[in-house]
Scaffold this motif. Structure first.
Motif, PDB file in Angstrom:
ATOM      1  N   ALA A  92       0.843  -1.186   0.000  1.00 40.09           N
ATOM      2  CA  ALA A  92       0.000   0.000   0.000  1.00 40.09           C
ATOM      3  C   ALA A  92       0.882   1.241   0.000  1.00 40.09           C
ATOM      4  N   PRO A  93       0.438   2.325  -0.654  1.00 39.91           N
ATOM      5  CA  PRO A  93       1.248   3.547  -0.669  1.00 39.91           C
ATOM      6  C   PRO A  93       1.571   4.008   0.748  1.00 39.91           C
ATOM      7  N   VAL A  94       2.773   4.472   0.941  1.00 37.90           N
ATOM      8  CA  VAL A  94       3.180   4.949   2.257  1.00 37.90           C
ATOM      9  C   VAL A  94       2.517   6.303   2.515  1.00 37.90           C
ATOM     10  N   ALA A  95       1.896   6.449   3.671  1.00 34.95           N
ATOM     11  CA  ALA A  95       1.211   7.692   4.010  1.00 34.95           C
ATOM     12  C   ALA A  95       2.210   8.842   4.095  1.00 34.95           C
ATOM     13  N   PRO A  96       1.818  10.046   3.655  1.00 40.51           N
ATOM     14  CA  PRO A  96       2.724  11.206   3.741  1.00 40.51           C
ATOM     15  C   PRO A  96       3.259  11.434   5.149  1.00 40.51           C
ATOM     16  N   GLU A  97       2.425  11.198   6.158  1.00 38.51           N
ATOM     17  CA  GLU A  97       2.873  11.385   7.547  1.00 38.51           C
ATOM     18  C   GLU A  97       4.022  10.443   7.887  1.00 38.51           C
ATOM     19  N   LYS A  98       3.936   9.209   7.408  1.00 36.73           N
ATOM     20  CA  LYS A  98       5.003   8.236   7.669  1.00 36.73           C
ATOM     21  C   LYS A  98       6.279   8.621   6.919  1.00 36.73           C
ATOM     22  N   ILE A  99       6.126   9.180   5.718  1.00 36.54           N
ATOM     23  CA  ILE A  99       7.293   9.620   4.948  1.00 36.54           C
ATOM     24  C   ILE A  99       8.035  10.731   5.691  1.00 36.54           C
ATOM     25  N   VAL A 100       7.285  11.664   6.284  1.00 33.62           N
ATOM     26  CA  VAL A 100       7.915  12.738   7.058  1.00 33.62           C
ATOM     27  C   VAL A 100       8.652  12.164   8.263  1.00 33.62           C
ATOM     28  N   MET A 101       8.063  11.181   8.936  1.00 30.55           N
ATOM     29  CA  MET A 101       8.739  10.564  10.079  1.00 30.55           C
ATOM     30  C   MET A 101       9.997   9.821   9.643  1.00 30.55           C
ATOM     31  N   MET A 102       9.977   9.230   8.450  1.00 28.34           N
ATOM     32  CA  MET A 102      11.181   8.597   7.911  1.00 28.34           C
ATOM     33  C   MET A 102      12.275   9.638   7.697  1.00 28.34           C
ATOM     34  N   LEU A 103      11.882  10.817   7.195  1.00 25.42           N
ATOM     35  CA  LEU A 103      12.847  11.900   7.016  1.00 25.42           C
ATOM     36  C   LEU A 103      13.446  12.316   8.354  1.00 25.42           C
ATOM     37  N   LEU A 104      12.587  12.483   9.363  1.00 28.23           N
ATOM     38  CA  LEU A 104      13.054  12.947  10.667  1.00 28.23           C
ATOM     39  C   LEU A 104      13.883  11.893  11.392  1.00 28.23           C
ATOM     40  N   ALA A 105      13.759  10.625  10.976  1.00 22.88           N
ATOM     41  CA  ALA A 105      14.599   9.571  11.546  1.00 22.88           C
ATOM     42  C   ALA A 105      16.041   9.686  11.057  1.00 22.88           C
ATOM     43  N   GLY A 106      16.251  10.496  10.023  1.00 27.26           N
ATOM     44  CA  GLY A 106      17.597  10.747   9.526  1.00 27.26           C
ATOM     45  C   GLY A 106      18.029   9.791   8.431  1.00 27.26           C
ATOM     46  N   PRO A 107      19.158  10.089   7.804  1.00 26.06           N
ATOM     47  CA  PRO A 107      19.656   9.222   6.727  1.00 26.06           C
ATOM     48  C   PRO A 107      20.136   7.879   7.252  1.00 26.06           C
ATOM     49  N   HIS A 108      20.061   6.867   6.376  1.00 24.33           N
ATOM     50  CA  HIS A 108      20.609   5.556   6.699  1.00 24.33           C
ATOM     51  C   HIS A 108      22.132   5.624   6.711  1.00 24.33           C
ATOM     52  N   GLU A 109      22.732   4.578   7.226  1.00 24.60           N
ATOM     53  CA  GLU A 109      24.196   4.494   7.245  1.00 24.60           C
ATOM     54  C   GLU A 109      24.764   4.607   5.832  1.00 24.60           C
ATOM     55  N   GLU A 110      24.078   3.972   4.870  1.00 22.43           N
ATOM     56  CA  GLU A 110      24.545   4.010   3.486  1.00 22.43           C
ATOM     57  C   GLU A 110      24.437   5.420   2.897  1.00 22.43           C
ATOM     58  N   ALA A 123      12.324  14.171  15.733  1.00 24.84           N
ATOM     59  CA  ALA A 123      10.951  14.528  16.076  1.00 24.84           C
ATOM     60  C   ALA A 123      10.767  14.480  17.591  1.00 24.84           C
ATOM     61  N   LEU A 124       9.883  15.331  18.102  1.00 29.20           N
ATOM     62  CA  LEU A 124       9.551  15.282  19.517  1.00 29.20           C
ATOM     63  C   LEU A 124       8.819  13.974  19.804  1.00 29.20           C
ATOM     64  N   PRO A 125       9.202  13.252  20.843  1.00 27.06           N
ATOM     65  CA  PRO A 125       8.593  11.946  21.101  1.00 27.06           C
ATOM     66  C   PRO A 125       7.089  12.048  21.356  1.00 27.06           C
ATOM     67  N   GLY A 126       6.355  11.113  20.744  1.00 27.54           N
ATOM     68  CA  GLY A 126       4.925  11.023  20.957  1.00 27.54           C
ATOM     69  C   GLY A 126       4.086  12.074  20.262  1.00 27.54           C
ATOM     70  N   VAL A 127       4.718  12.922  19.443  1.00 30.41           N
ATOM     71  CA  VAL A 127       3.985  13.988  18.741  1.00 30.41           C
ATOM     72  C   VAL A 127       3.803  13.569  17.284  1.00 30.41           C
ATOM     73  N   PRO A 128       2.573  13.469  16.791  1.00 31.32           N
ATOM     74  CA  PRO A 128       2.347  13.001  15.421  1.00 31.32           C
ATOM     75  C   PRO A 128       2.526  14.100  14.382  1.00 31.32           C
ATOM     76  N   VAL A 129       2.746  13.670  13.149  1.00 28.44           N
ATOM     77  CA  VAL A 129       2.704  14.579  11.996  1.00 28.44           C
ATOM     78  C   VAL A 129       1.247  14.668  11.547  1.00 28.44           C
ATOM     79  N   ARG A 130       0.797  15.848  11.214  1.00 30.41           N
ATOM     80  CA  ARG A 130      -0.558  16.015  10.698  1.00 30.41           C
ATOM     81  C   ARG A 130      -0.482  16.747   9.360  1.00 30.41           C
ATOM     82  N   ILE A 131      -0.974  16.104   8.303  1.00 36.69           N
ATOM     83  CA  ILE A 131      -0.971  16.691   6.967  1.00 36.69           C
ATOM     84  C   ILE A 131      -2.395  16.735   6.458  1.00 36.69           C
ATOM     85  N   GLY A 132      -2.869  17.932   6.112  1.00 41.23           N
ATOM     86  CA  GLY A 132      -4.230  18.090   5.616  1.00 41.23           C
ATOM     87  C   GLY A 132      -4.343  17.693   4.159  1.00 41.23           C
ATOM     88  N   ALA A 133      -5.532  17.807   3.625  1.00 34.66           N
ATOM     89  CA  ALA A 133      -5.758  17.516   2.210  1.00 34.66           C
ATOM     90  C   ALA A 133      -5.259  18.691   1.374  1.00 34.66           C
TER      91      ALA A 133
END
Length: 202
Positions: A92-110, A123-133
């Motif tokens: 399933a397509p990755v949700a935009p909110e999850k993509i932003v969290m992937m960005l905030l997790a930082g680059p991979h070792e590679e 990201a601040l712990p426990g705080v979600p990303v919210r993206i509107g339409a």
């Protein structure tokens, strides 16, 4: 990997460094392509929109560079009991909110080995990303970090990642609000052959 996928990657060798990466949590992201030349318009020729997504990290020259993450295709069991990774439905397509969290997790070792880094804090712990339409070429977002004090590169990383998560060409104005109440607005603005981005308005 399908024959079409292999041909697409072979055609991209002159412009991209193809790297292997471990699965990222439950997102099913097994590989990363670090784009060494040009902006997103340049990589469209070998970007599969149904399975690939773009994250933007900081290059040694301080500009933003797109990194392709490929979503794992479902594996199914065929009649003889063997696994066939190519015959299952696409993930399933990755949700935009999850993509932003992937960005905030930082680059991979590679990614870091290829010279990429990030200007963004975690990201601040426990705080979600919210993206509107997206409406009329604009989208409002609330990000899980403070925006005040972020440099232009950090804002471009966020803006471009959000824009390309919502629009195939990244042509959308991103209006962000941080946890500190600060707001920033801008467009990615990456053009063919360009590795930089237009400044995000403050």
């Amino acid at each position: 990997m399908s024959v079409a996928r292999m041909r697409r990657r072979a055609a991209a060798v002159a412009a991209a460094l193809v790297l292997g990466a471990p699965l990222l949590g439950g997102c099913g992201i097994p590989e990363t392509d670090v784009i060494e030349a040009g902006g997103p318009a340049t990589v469209q020729a070998f970007l599969t929109r149904s399975t690939d997504l773009l994250l933007f990290f900081r290059s040694p020259d301080g500009r933003v560079r797109p990194v392709i993450r490929t979503v794992k295709v479902s594996t199914v069991t065929v009649g003889d009991g063997s696994a066939d990774a190519g015959s299952g439905p696409p993930a399933a397509p990755v949700a935009p909110e999850k993509i932003v969290m992937m960005l905030l997790a930082g680059p991979h070792e590679e990614d870091r080995a290829a010279g990429l880094d990030t200007s963004l804090p975690a990201a601040l712990p426990g705080v979600p990303v919210r993206i509107g339409a997206a409406t009329a070429g604009r989208v409002t977002t609330r990000v899980p970090l403070a925006l005040d004090g972020l440099d232009d590169t950090a804002l471009r990383q966020l803006t471009c990642t959000i824009a390309y998560s919502l629009d195939v060409d990244g042509r959308i104005v991103v209006e962000m609000t941080g946890q500190d109440g600060a707001s920033r607005s801008g467009a990615c603005g990456l053009a063919p052959g360009s590795a930089g981005a237009d400044a995000v308005t403050r």
